[in-house]
Design a protein around this motif. Structure first.
Motif, PDB file in Angstrom:
ATOM      1  N   VAL A 224      -1.163 -15.636  34.813  1.00 49.92           N
ATOM      2  CA  VAL A 224      -1.554 -17.056  34.881  1.00 49.92           C
ATOM      3  C   VAL A 224      -0.785 -17.697  36.030  1.00 49.92           C
ATOM      4  O   VAL A 224       0.451 -17.755  36.011  1.00 49.92           O
ATOM      5  CB  VAL A 224      -1.252 -17.782  33.550  1.00 49.92           C
ATOM      6  N   LYS A 225      -1.531 -18.174  37.038  1.00 46.30           N
ATOM      7  CA  LYS A 225      -0.909 -18.720  38.244  1.00 46.30           C
ATOM      8  C   LYS A 225      -0.623 -20.225  38.162  1.00 46.30           C
ATOM      9  O   LYS A 225       0.350 -20.720  38.733  1.00 46.30           O
ATOM     10  CB  LYS A 225      -1.835 -18.475  39.447  1.00 46.30           C
ATOM     11  N   LYS A 226      -1.499 -20.957  37.435  1.00 43.62           N
ATOM     12  CA  LYS A 226      -1.387 -22.424  37.421  1.00 43.62           C
ATOM     13  C   LYS A 226      -2.056 -22.970  36.171  1.00 43.62           C
ATOM     14  O   LYS A 226      -3.010 -22.377  35.649  1.00 43.62           O
ATOM     15  CB  LYS A 226      -2.040 -23.001  38.688  1.00 43.62           C
ATOM     16  N   ILE A 227      -1.587 -24.138  35.708  1.00 44.47           N
ATOM     17  CA  ILE A 227      -2.170 -24.829  34.544  1.00 44.47           C
ATOM     18  C   ILE A 227      -2.605 -26.216  34.983  1.00 44.47           C
ATOM     19  O   ILE A 227      -1.863 -26.930  35.670  1.00 44.47           O
ATOM     20  CB  ILE A 227      -1.158 -24.962  33.389  1.00 44.47           C
ATOM     21  N   LYS A 228      -3.796 -26.609  34.593  1.00 47.46           N
ATOM     22  CA  LYS A 228      -4.300 -27.945  34.913  1.00 47.46           C
ATOM     23  C   LYS A 228      -4.916 -28.578  33.666  1.00 47.46           C
ATOM     24  O   LYS A 228      -5.694 -27.933  32.957  1.00 47.46           O
ATOM     25  CB  LYS A 228      -5.346 -27.893  36.028  1.00 47.46           C
ATOM     26  N   ALA A 229      -4.572 -29.850  33.393  1.00 49.73           N
ATOM     27  CA  ALA A 229      -5.142 -30.595  32.268  1.00 49.73           C
ATOM     28  C   ALA A 229      -5.825 -31.853  32.796  1.00 49.73           C
ATOM     29  O   ALA A 229      -5.291 -32.536  33.679  1.00 49.73           O
ATOM     30  CB  ALA A 229      -4.059 -30.968  31.261  1.00 49.73           C
ATOM     31  N   THR A 230      -7.001 -32.159  32.278  1.00 47.62           N
ATOM     32  CA  THR A 230      -7.749 -33.341  32.698  1.00 47.62           C
ATOM     33  C   THR A 230      -8.314 -34.064  31.486  1.00 47.62           C
ATOM     34  O   THR A 230      -8.534 -33.454  30.427  1.00 47.62           O
ATOM     35  CB  THR A 230      -8.923 -32.971  33.640  1.00 47.62           C
ATOM     36  N   VAL A 252      -3.484 -33.708  35.586  1.00 44.27           N
ATOM     37  CA  VAL A 252      -2.147 -33.264  35.959  1.00 44.27           C
ATOM     38  C   VAL A 252      -2.180 -31.739  36.044  1.00 44.27           C
ATOM     39  O   VAL A 252      -2.883 -31.084  35.258  1.00 44.27           O
ATOM     40  CB  VAL A 252      -1.088 -33.744  34.939  1.00 44.27           C
ATOM     41  N   GLU A 253      -1.488 -31.173  37.007  1.00 44.99           N
ATOM     42  CA  GLU A 253      -1.414 -29.723  37.115  1.00 44.99           C
ATOM     43  C   GLU A 253       0.024 -29.311  37.422  1.00 44.99           C
ATOM     44  O   GLU A 253       0.807 -30.090  37.973  1.00 44.99           O
ATOM     45  CB  GLU A 253      -2.372 -29.191  38.169  1.00 44.99           C
ATOM     46  N   THR A 254       0.348 -28.094  37.028  1.00 51.01           N
ATOM     47  CA  THR A 254       1.723 -27.624  37.215  1.00 51.01           C
ATOM     48  C   THR A 254       1.729 -26.116  37.407  1.00 51.01           C
ATOM     49  O   THR A 254       0.849 -25.399  36.900  1.00 51.01           O
ATOM     50  CB  THR A 254       2.602 -28.009  36.009  1.00 51.01           C
ATOM     51  N   GLN A 255       2.717 -25.653  38.137  1.00 50.82           N
ATOM     52  CA  GLN A 255       3.001 -24.221  38.272  1.00 50.82           C
ATOM     53  C   GLN A 255       4.370 -23.882  37.697  1.00 50.82           C
ATOM     54  O   GLN A 255       4.831 -22.749  37.830  1.00 50.82           O
ATOM     55  CB  GLN A 255       2.938 -23.826  39.755  1.00 50.82           C
ATOM     56  N   GLU A 256       4.966 -24.873  37.031  1.00 44.59           N
ATOM     57  CA  GLU A 256       6.286 -24.662  36.426  1.00 44.59           C
ATOM     58  C   GLU A 256       6.157 -23.656  35.282  1.00 44.59           C
ATOM     59  O   GLU A 256       5.321 -23.805  34.387  1.00 44.59           O
ATOM     60  CB  GLU A 256       6.836 -25.986  35.904  1.00 44.59           C
ATOM     61  N   GLY A 257       6.977 -22.643  35.296  1.00 44.59           N
ATOM     62  CA  GLY A 257       6.904 -21.588  34.297  1.00 44.59           C
ATOM     63  C   GLY A 257       5.932 -20.483  34.659  1.00 44.59           C
ATOM     64  O   GLY A 257       5.824 -19.483  33.929  1.00 44.59           O
TER      65      GLY A 257
END
Length: 376
Positions: A224-230, A252-257
């Motif tokens: 899993v490279k990235k997470i995005k929530a809309t 919002v999107e994040t690559q943290e973790g």
């Protein structure tokens, strides 16, 4: 001393005037507040003619500048129509109607219209900067005019048109906390990827922050490279099939973790706040129906008595949180969706009837009507 707020609108020739105690009427899902007011007129002006009143729901589903060759993108539905004067049936007036009639004199008469329970709430579609004419959406108005019979064509100089709103408030009973689990397997690869998404509650008030908890369990050989929530707003136009429009109103999107490698897991909480302030320049966003000089917000969720029956005149608004995992060029994407409700809290009924809400701005005192607001 108890104060009442009253809205006033007079015809261009100054001969007839209507008064309303409020312009917001609450849809309780199974019933709707009656639209009641008072008509006052110049007795010498009628000369044997009558005064009629109508309650109209107007649905504009296309831009005015695109109307060519007689094609109209507006439908008007007459919800109620009756003769106000001479009075056919005397109904029991409300306290506000009694006080207005007492102050206005002999040529003042109460009127009341009943909205059907399956009519939609007021909704306005935010126009673009270059759009002209009336915005798309659903609006309501009261029309009072002078004529010999109900079918007469009304004349602008002897007519009064006042816009009102049909609104819904959040239910008192809250639903279950939304939660879903989505799993995805991959061709020619062992194991699966699991995504669990939970919202902190099912009902949110406007401008509140939505907390989205995500748990990823990676038992596949993908990363899993990235997470995005809309937050996605859906406007279901019931006038014709296939008329559904979706807009993202917060993201919002994040690559943290990340990356979450094979055999790994991740717990993450993301925060979303869908507001009109962050979407002021977005054409096509659905807003709560608004009146002159009244602040509005994103459209509230539409509550239906029967969710399976969407055969109504207008729009049905709903909201969904979508969480998407990006798995790289070869892995593709994985999405989980959770619906939620976005509305205003139900105000105290006594406060609403006194007119202490932000939608009403002038006072009517029991000893005077000089405090009414004249709506143009």
């Amino acid at each position: 001393m108890v104060q009442f707020k009253v809205f006033k609108k007079t015809s261009p020739n100054g001969k007839i005037t209507i008064y309303l105690g409020r312009r917001d009427f609450v849809d309780h899902v199974t019933s709707v507040d009656p639209v009641d007011g008072v008509l006052a007129f110049d007795g010498d002006y009628l000369q044997g003619r009558k005064i009629y009143g109508q309650l109209v729901c107007s649905f504009r589903y296309g831009r005015e500048e695109d109307e060519v060759m007689g094609i109209s993108f507006q439908k008007d539905l007459f919800l109620a129509s009756e003769q106000i004067y001479p009075v056919k049936e005397a109904a029991e007036p409300t306290k506000l109607q009694e006080r207005l009639i007492k102050k206005l004199g002999n040529n003042a008469y109460p009127f009341s219209f009943q909205m059907p329970s399956n009519a939609p709430p007021s909704v306005t579609i935010q126009p673009g900067k270059d759009d002209e004419g009336n915005p798309c959406g659903v609006e309501y108005y009261i029309k009072v005019f002078v004529g010999d019979k109900e079918e007469d064509r009304s004349h602008k100089r002897s007519s009064v048109v006042m816009n009102i709103r049909r609104i819904q408030f959040a239910p008192t009973r809250v639903g279950r906390q939304p939660c879903t689990i989505v799993r995805k397997d991959f061709m020619l690869s062992p194991g699966e990827l699991e995504l669990e998404v939970t919202l902190d509650k099912q009902l949110y008030y406007h401008d509140q922050t939505i907390a989205v908890s995500c748990t990823i369990r990676n038992n596949s050989n993908k990363s899993v490279k990235k997470i995005k929530a809309t937050v996605q707003q859906s406007a279901d136009i019931c006038l014709f099939s296939g008329g559904q429009y979706r807009c993202n109103v917060a993201s919002v999107e994040t690559q943290e973790g990340c990356p979450v490698n094979p055999g790994g897991s991740l717990q993450k909480q993301l925060h979303l706040q869908p507001t009109l302030k962050s979407n002021m320049d977005r054409r096509g966003i659905a807003l709560d129906g608004h009146l002159k000089n009244i602040h509005t917000n994103l459209a509230s969720s539409t509550l239906l008595a029967s969710p399976e029956n969407r055969d109504i005149f207008g729009m049905v608004i709903s909201y969904t949180v979508k969480v998407k995992l990006y798995l790289g060029a070869m892995g593709g994407e994985m999405t989980a969706e959770l619906p939620f409700v976005l509305m205003h809290p139900k105000p105290d009924l006594r406060t609403l009837m006194r007119g202490d809400s932000t939608t009403q701005v002038e006072a009517f005192r029991t000893n005077s009507i000089s405090g009414t607001i004249d709506e143009s």
